[in-house]
Design a protein around this motif. Structure first.
Motif, short mmCIF file in Angstrom:
data_model
loop_
_atom_site.label_atom_id
_atom_site.label_comp_id
_atom_site.label_asym_id
_atom_site.label_seq_id
_atom_site.Cartn_x
_atom_site.Cartn_y
_atom_site.Cartn_z
N ALA A 238 18.00 -23.52 56.86
CA ALA A 238 18.57 -24.40 57.89
C ALA A 238 20.09 -24.36 57.89
O ALA A 238 20.72 -24.37 58.95
CB ALA A 238 18.07 -25.83 57.68
N SER A 239 20.70 -24.28 56.71
CA SER A 239 22.16 -24.29 56.63
C SER A 239 22.77 -23.03 57.24
O SER A 239 23.92 -23.04 57.69
CB SER A 239 22.62 -24.44 55.17
OG SER A 239 22.33 -23.28 54.41
N ALA A 240 21.99 -21.94 57.28
CA ALA A 240 22.48 -20.71 57.90
C ALA A 240 22.58 -20.84 59.41
O ALA A 240 23.36 -20.13 60.05
CB ALA A 240 21.56 -19.54 57.54
N ARG B 197 29.19 -21.97 52.19
CA ARG B 197 29.41 -20.97 53.22
C ARG B 197 28.27 -19.98 53.15
O ARG B 197 28.17 -19.21 52.18
CB ARG B 197 30.74 -20.26 53.00
CG ARG B 197 31.07 -19.23 54.07
CD ARG B 197 32.45 -18.62 53.80
NE ARG B 197 32.78 -17.62 54.80
CZ ARG B 197 33.90 -16.91 54.78
NH1 ARG B 197 34.80 -17.11 53.81
NH2 ARG B 197 34.13 -16.02 55.71
N PRO B 198 27.35 -20.02 54.11
CA PRO B 198 26.18 -19.13 54.05
C PRO B 198 26.58 -17.68 53.83
O PRO B 198 27.48 -17.16 54.49
CB PRO B 198 25.51 -19.35 55.41
CG PRO B 198 25.91 -20.74 55.80
CD PRO B 198 27.32 -20.89 55.29
N ARG B 199 25.90 -17.04 52.87
CA ARG B 199 26.25 -15.68 52.47
C ARG B 199 25.50 -14.60 53.26
O ARG B 199 25.79 -13.42 53.10
CB ARG B 199 25.94 -15.49 50.97
CG ARG B 199 26.70 -16.45 50.07
CD ARG B 199 28.19 -16.23 50.15
NE ARG B 199 28.90 -17.00 49.13
CZ ARG B 199 30.22 -17.02 49.00
NH1 ARG B 199 30.97 -16.31 49.84
NH2 ARG B 199 30.79 -17.73 48.05
N VAL B 200 24.55 -15.01 54.07
CA VAL B 200 23.77 -14.05 54.84
C VAL B 200 23.83 -14.46 56.30
O VAL B 200 23.67 -15.64 56.64
CB VAL B 200 22.30 -14.02 54.35
CG1 VAL B 200 21.45 -13.15 55.26
CG2 VAL B 200 22.24 -13.50 52.92
N ALA B 201 24.05 -13.50 57.18
CA ALA B 201 24.08 -13.79 58.62
C ALA B 201 22.73 -14.31 59.06
O ALA B 201 21.68 -13.83 58.57
CB ALA B 201 24.45 -12.53 59.39
N PRO B 202 22.70 -15.30 59.95
CA PRO B 202 21.42 -15.87 60.38
C PRO B 202 20.41 -14.83 60.84
O PRO B 202 19.22 -14.94 60.54
CB PRO B 202 21.83 -16.81 61.53
CG PRO B 202 23.25 -17.18 61.23
CD PRO B 202 23.85 -15.96 60.60
N GLU B 203 20.88 -13.81 61.55
CA GLU B 203 19.94 -12.82 62.07
C GLU B 203 19.28 -11.99 60.97
O GLU B 203 18.27 -11.31 61.19
CB GLU B 203 20.63 -11.88 63.06
CG GLU B 203 21.77 -11.06 62.50
CD GLU B 203 23.13 -11.75 62.62
OE1 GLU B 203 24.15 -11.05 62.54
OE2 GLU B 203 23.16 -13.00 62.80
N ASN B 204 19.84 -12.04 59.74
CA ASN B 204 19.25 -11.30 58.63
C ASN B 204 18.19 -12.11 57.88
O ASN B 204 17.48 -11.56 57.03
CB ASN B 204 20.33 -10.85 57.65
CG ASN B 204 21.25 -9.81 58.25
OD1 ASN B 204 20.92 -9.18 59.25
ND2 ASN B 204 22.41 -9.62 57.65
#
Length: 309
Positions: free
Chosen positions: A141-143, A155-162
């Motif tokens: 959810a945080s992404a 700070r999310p470390r992975v792009a949402p689309e990934n």
């Protein structure tokens, strides 16, 4: 301190799967503590660029360890994916922000290193059981929700689309059930997850940021939920499924009724049960579908599973 009995390790890890390469206790932070270790499980002769399944163990946010989940993780790896089985800091010494920080650090490690093991960092599925499922759902959810990420200062470390999917085994994605009279966990569990045990905080207000069901962005990835009427968090799972469907989000489910005796809370860990094997079959199909695994790779994975059985 983690409490792992010899009996627990033996129960869940009998007849180890020998079609998988095991890479144990990799330090994903660099501080040398066991809470910051993960395992990577890789199927033998795996084709390159397999999807990555990251798993967080349960234990009520206060206990547990990745080690008893080795057989579970190996079962998924044998089904055609790279599996990352991770530890994280727990209460009561630490609170929810630390757990999410650690989960985010696992994602960062995967983004930087998983290609070395044949994994594709652009095709990640997060999962967990019980409290671990809660952590996986909040990270997902945080992404997609900057307000939630800002609340925990991550700070999310992975792009949402990934982030291609989310797996929930007996998770508590709706913490509002903890306010119900007679619920199996007291509200002290929520207070335990907050700094200073929530002193000076309105608990219902704080619970919004602790409840993944409150943060279902329209871009939220597909979800696979497994639960049963024997699960402590059965109602929370049903609420989560209903919320996903109301928003038009994709959700696949495996729900057992009370007649299935092998489906108590987190039964998925015990590979001996046919109900668990059905979870594994459905999970493999879910990961391959949401990660767009080519048919030729899926066929290779099916052959690997047959050989391991």
């Amino acid at each position: 301190m983690h409490r792992i009995s010899a009996g627990e390790l033996h129960r869940f890890n009998v007849e180890p799967i020998d079609t998988v390469d095991y890479h144990f206790d990799l330090d994903y932070v660099g501080d040398g503590i066991r809470d910051h270790r993960l395992d990577v499980l890789v199927p033998h002769e795996a084709p390159s660029s397999l999807p990555v399944y990251i798993y967080f163990h349960g234990g009520g946010w206060t206990s547990g360890d990745k080690a008893p989940l080795t057989k579970y993780a190996a079962s998924q790896a044998a089904d055609g994916m790279i599996v990352v089985n991770a530890n994280y800091r727990m209460a009561t010494r630490f609170h929810l922000k630390h757990m999410l920080d650690d989960g985010n650090a696992v994602l960062d490690w995967v983004a930087r290193h998983i290609e070395e093991f044949g994994g594709d960092p652009s095709r990640i599925v997060l999962g967990g059981d019980s409290a671990g499922g809660h952590i996986a759902a909040l990270l997902t959810a945080s992404a997609f929700e900057p307000e939630l990420a800002a609340h925990y200062d991550i700070r999310p470390r992975v792009a949402p689309e990934n982030l291609r999917g989310l797996v929930q085994h007996c998770s508590i994605a709706d913490v509002s059930v903890m306010f119900e009279r007679g619920f199996v966990l007291s509200l002290n569990f929520l207070r335990m997850l907050l700094p200073e045990r929530g002193r000076g905080v309105v608990l219902r207000t704080a619970a919004r940021f602790m409840s993944p069901i409150e943060w279902l962005d329209s871009g939220f990835p597909p979800v696979f939920v497994t639960t049963s009427e024997r699960d402590y968090f059965y109602r929370a799972n049903l609420n989560f499924i209903a919320a996903l469907r109301r928003r038009g989000l994709e959700v696949d489910t495996l729900i057992y009724d009370r007649q299935q005796v092998n489906t108590r809370h987190t039964w998925q860990q015990d590979a001996a049960h046919p109900e668990s094997q059905e979870v594994y079959r459905r999970l493999g199909a879910f990961v391959r579908r949401v990660a767009n695994v080519p048919a030729i790779v899926a066929a290779s994975a099916a052959t690997s599973v047959t050989a391991a059985a």
